[in-house]
Design a protein around this motif. Structure first.
Motif, PDB file in Angstrom:
ATOM      1  N   ILE A 209       1.859  12.959 -10.041  1.00 59.51           N
ATOM      2  CA  ILE A 209       0.761  11.975 -10.000  1.00 59.51           C
ATOM      3  C   ILE A 209      -0.545  12.686  -9.630  1.00 59.51           C
ATOM      4  CG2 ILE A 209      -0.103   9.902  -8.803  1.00 59.51           C
ATOM      5  CD1 ILE A 209       2.337   9.310 -10.615  1.00 59.51           C
TER       6      ILE A 209
ATOM      7  N   PHE B 150      -4.559   7.459 -15.737  1.00 60.81           N
ATOM      8  CA  PHE B 150      -3.383   7.111 -14.928  1.00 60.81           C
ATOM      9  C   PHE B 150      -3.126   5.606 -14.958  1.00 60.81           C
ATOM     10  CE2 PHE B 150      -1.823   5.417 -10.899  1.00 60.81           C
ATOM     11  CZ  PHE B 150      -0.554   6.001 -10.853  1.00 60.81           C
ATOM     12  N   ARG B 151      -4.182   4.810 -14.806  1.00 59.17           N
ATOM     13  CA  ARG B 151      -4.006   3.347 -14.750  1.00 59.17           C
ATOM     14  C   ARG B 151      -3.474   2.785 -16.081  1.00 59.17           C
ATOM     15  NH1 ARG B 151      -3.359   2.569  -9.570  1.00 59.17           N
ATOM     16  NH2 ARG B 151      -5.086   3.342  -8.343  1.00 59.17           N
TER      17      ARG B 151
ATOM     18  N   GLY C  53       3.875   1.292  -7.965  1.00 57.52           N
ATOM     19  CA  GLY C  53       2.778   2.035  -7.331  1.00 57.52           C
ATOM     20  C   GLY C  53       1.803   1.058  -6.678  1.00 57.52           C
ATOM     21  N   GLY C  54       1.265   1.441  -5.539  1.00 57.42           N
ATOM     22  CA  GLY C  54       0.443   0.533  -4.735  1.00 57.42           C
ATOM     23  C   GLY C  54      -0.718  -0.121  -5.464  1.00 57.42           C
ATOM     24  N   GLY C  55      -1.274   0.582  -6.466  1.00 54.21           N
ATOM     25  CA  GLY C  55      -2.457   0.061  -7.149  1.00 54.21           C
ATOM     26  C   GLY C  55      -2.138  -0.770  -8.375  1.00 54.21           C
TER      27      GLY C  55
ATOM     28  N   PHE D 179      -3.981  12.768 -11.943  1.00 54.19           N
ATOM     29  CA  PHE D 179      -5.315  12.365 -11.465  1.00 54.19           C
ATOM     30  C   PHE D 179      -6.302  13.519 -11.654  1.00 54.19           C
ATOM     31  CE2 PHE D 179      -5.911   8.329  -9.047  1.00 54.19           C
ATOM     32  CZ  PHE D 179      -4.651   7.783  -9.192  1.00 54.19           C
TER      33      PHE D 179
ATOM     34  N   ARG E 159      -7.038  -5.461  -2.420  1.00 53.03           N
ATOM     35  CA  ARG E 159      -5.739  -5.889  -2.955  1.00 53.03           C
ATOM     36  C   ARG E 159      -5.034  -6.979  -2.158  1.00 53.03           C
ATOM     37  NH1 ARG E 159      -3.574   0.292  -3.688  1.00 53.03           N
ATOM     38  NH2 ARG E 159      -5.163   0.959  -5.175  1.00 53.03           N
TER      39      ARG E 159
ATOM     40  N   GLU F 234       0.102   3.679 -16.129  1.00 51.83           N
ATOM     41  CA  GLU F 234       0.771   2.839 -15.133  1.00 51.83           C
ATOM     42  C   GLU F 234       1.039   1.451 -15.719  1.00 51.83           C
ATOM     43  OE1 GLU F 234      -1.597   1.573 -11.616  1.00 51.83           O
ATOM     44  OE2 GLU F 234       0.102   2.303 -10.435  1.00 51.83           O
TER      45      GLU F 234
ATOM     46  N   ARG G 127      -1.103  11.829  -2.401  1.00 53.77           N
ATOM     47  CA  ARG G 127      -1.837  10.619  -2.758  1.00 53.77           C
ATOM     48  C   ARG G 127      -3.287  10.998  -3.066  1.00 53.77           C
ATOM     49  NH1 ARG G 127       2.713   9.492  -0.212  1.00 53.77           N
ATOM     50  NH2 ARG G 127       3.626   7.437  -0.562  1.00 53.77           N
ATOM     51  N   PRO G 128      -3.601  11.198  -4.357  1.00 58.34           N
ATOM     52  CA  PRO G 128      -4.929  11.701  -4.719  1.00 58.34           C
ATOM     53  C   PRO G 128      -6.087  10.827  -4.224  1.00 58.34           C
ATOM     54  CG  PRO G 128      -3.669  11.063  -6.675  1.00 58.34           C
ATOM     55  CD  PRO G 128      -2.728  11.041  -5.530  1.00 58.34           C
ATOM     56  N   LEU G 129      -5.874   9.502  -4.168  1.00 59.27           N
ATOM     57  CA  LEU G 129      -6.979   8.641  -3.739  1.00 59.27           C
ATOM     58  C   LEU G 129      -7.390   8.918  -2.297  1.00 59.27           C
ATOM     59  CD1 LEU G 129      -6.110   5.113  -5.207  1.00 59.27           C
ATOM     60  CD2 LEU G 129      -7.771   6.773  -6.042  1.00 59.27           C
TER      61      LEU G 129
ATOM     62  N   LYS H 283       7.988   1.407  -0.020  1.00 57.96           N
ATOM     63  CA  LYS H 283       8.548   0.699  -1.185  1.00 57.96           C
ATOM     64  C   LYS H 283       9.741   1.444  -1.797  1.00 57.96           C
ATOM     65  CE  LYS H 283       4.549   0.923  -3.238  1.00 57.96           C
ATOM     66  NZ  LYS H 283       3.449   1.391  -2.421  1.00 57.96           N
TER      67      LYS H 283
ATOM     68  N   LEU I  89       0.824  -1.218   0.000  1.00 61.17           N
ATOM     69  CA  LEU I  89       0.000   0.000   0.000  1.00 61.17           C
ATOM     70  C   LEU I  89       0.851   1.258   0.000  1.00 61.17           C
ATOM     71  CD1 LEU I  89      -2.792  -0.890   2.612  1.00 61.17           C
ATOM     72  CD2 LEU I  89      -3.056  -0.692   0.128  1.00 61.17           C
ATOM     73  N   MET I  90       0.235   2.380  -0.358  1.00 65.03           N
ATOM     74  CA  MET I  90       0.967   3.650  -0.305  1.00 65.03           C
ATOM     75  C   MET I  90       1.439   3.900   1.126  1.00 65.03           C
ATOM     76  SD  MET I  90      -2.223   6.001  -1.470  1.00 65.03           S
ATOM     77  CE  MET I  90      -3.725   5.111  -1.852  1.00 65.03           C
TER      78      MET I  90
ATOM     79  N   ASP J 111       5.977   5.330 -10.198  1.00 63.85           N
ATOM     80  CA  ASP J 111       5.333   6.665 -10.156  1.00 63.85           C
ATOM     81  C   ASP J 111       6.273   7.755 -10.677  1.00 63.85           C
ATOM     82  OD1 ASP J 111       2.921   5.814  -9.203  1.00 63.85           O
ATOM     83  OD2 ASP J 111       3.350   6.262  -7.106  1.00 63.85           O
TER      84      ASP J 111
END
Ligand code: S3P
Length: 173
Positions: free
Chosen positions: A52, A64-65, A86-88, A56, A144, A68, A125-127, A22, A17-18, A41
């Motif tokens: 990033i 973005f995805r 990236g976490g996602g 977004f 995830r 990515e 972190r936009p999310l 990492k 995760l963010m 990223d």
């Protein structure tokens, strides 16, 4: 010989995760092993010339995805690299398949409370700016976790970077 070489893997990838560390941990492992280091990223930001967060905001998550996917698939074709993903990125089937095929994956597992603490003042972190950070983190973790848990190595990173790096190097030997 390194574990991941025995497994005929080309790269080491860090997933999680963010806020799980990492990039910071990955950079240190790369230094220790004399490998190149990449951060998906940072590569996306370089390619587009925007952060990033800006990507977004101006282009949306779907754009973005896709980007990515393109960048991660390119990075994973490298050899002797440590790559912080990236976490996602793990939600993408093509990225997962390529990780499984050619990389030794390390999941940095961190408690949600620790992540919240680390990310409290981050607006990168936009999310997380879409609502309650704890609920969002728990939600994406639940989406995830089954993928993260399939990593070749799972390392808890709740405390210091130094001990985690040491642990990983030991595990890889
Ligand atoms: C995301 C994680 C971020 C970044 C983007 C989306 C995610 O990377 O790719 O904000 O979906 O978890 P880090 O895991 O490096 O923070």
């Amino acid at each position: 010989m390194l574990n991941f070489k025995k497994l005929r893997k080309k790269n080491i990838v860090l997933i999680g995760l963010m806020g799980s560390g990492k990039s910071a941990v990955g950079r240190e492992i790369a230094k220790s092993l004399n490998f190149d280091f990449y951060d998906s990223d940072a590569e996306i930001e370089k390619r587009i010339g925007k952060s990033i967060k800006q990507i977004f905001q101006t282009k949306g998550e779907e754009f973005f995805r896709l980007l990515e996917e393109e960048i991660c698939l390119e990075l994973l074709e490298n050899k002797n690299c440590v790559i912080a993903l990236g976490g996602g990125s793990i939600i993408n089937k093509r990225i997962r398949s390529l990780i499984n095929l050619n990389s030794f994956s390390i999941y940095l597992k961190v408690d949600i409370e620790v992540l919240l603490n680390r990310l409290r003042n981050s607006n990168k972190r936009p999310l997380l700016s879409l609502g309650n950070k704890k609920i969002i983190l728990e939600d994406i973790y639940n989406q995830r976790k089954n993928y993260y848990k399939k990593a070749n190595l799972i390392i808890v990173n709740n405390t210091s970077k130094e001990s985690v790096v040491k642990n990983i190097i030991k595990e890889l030997s």
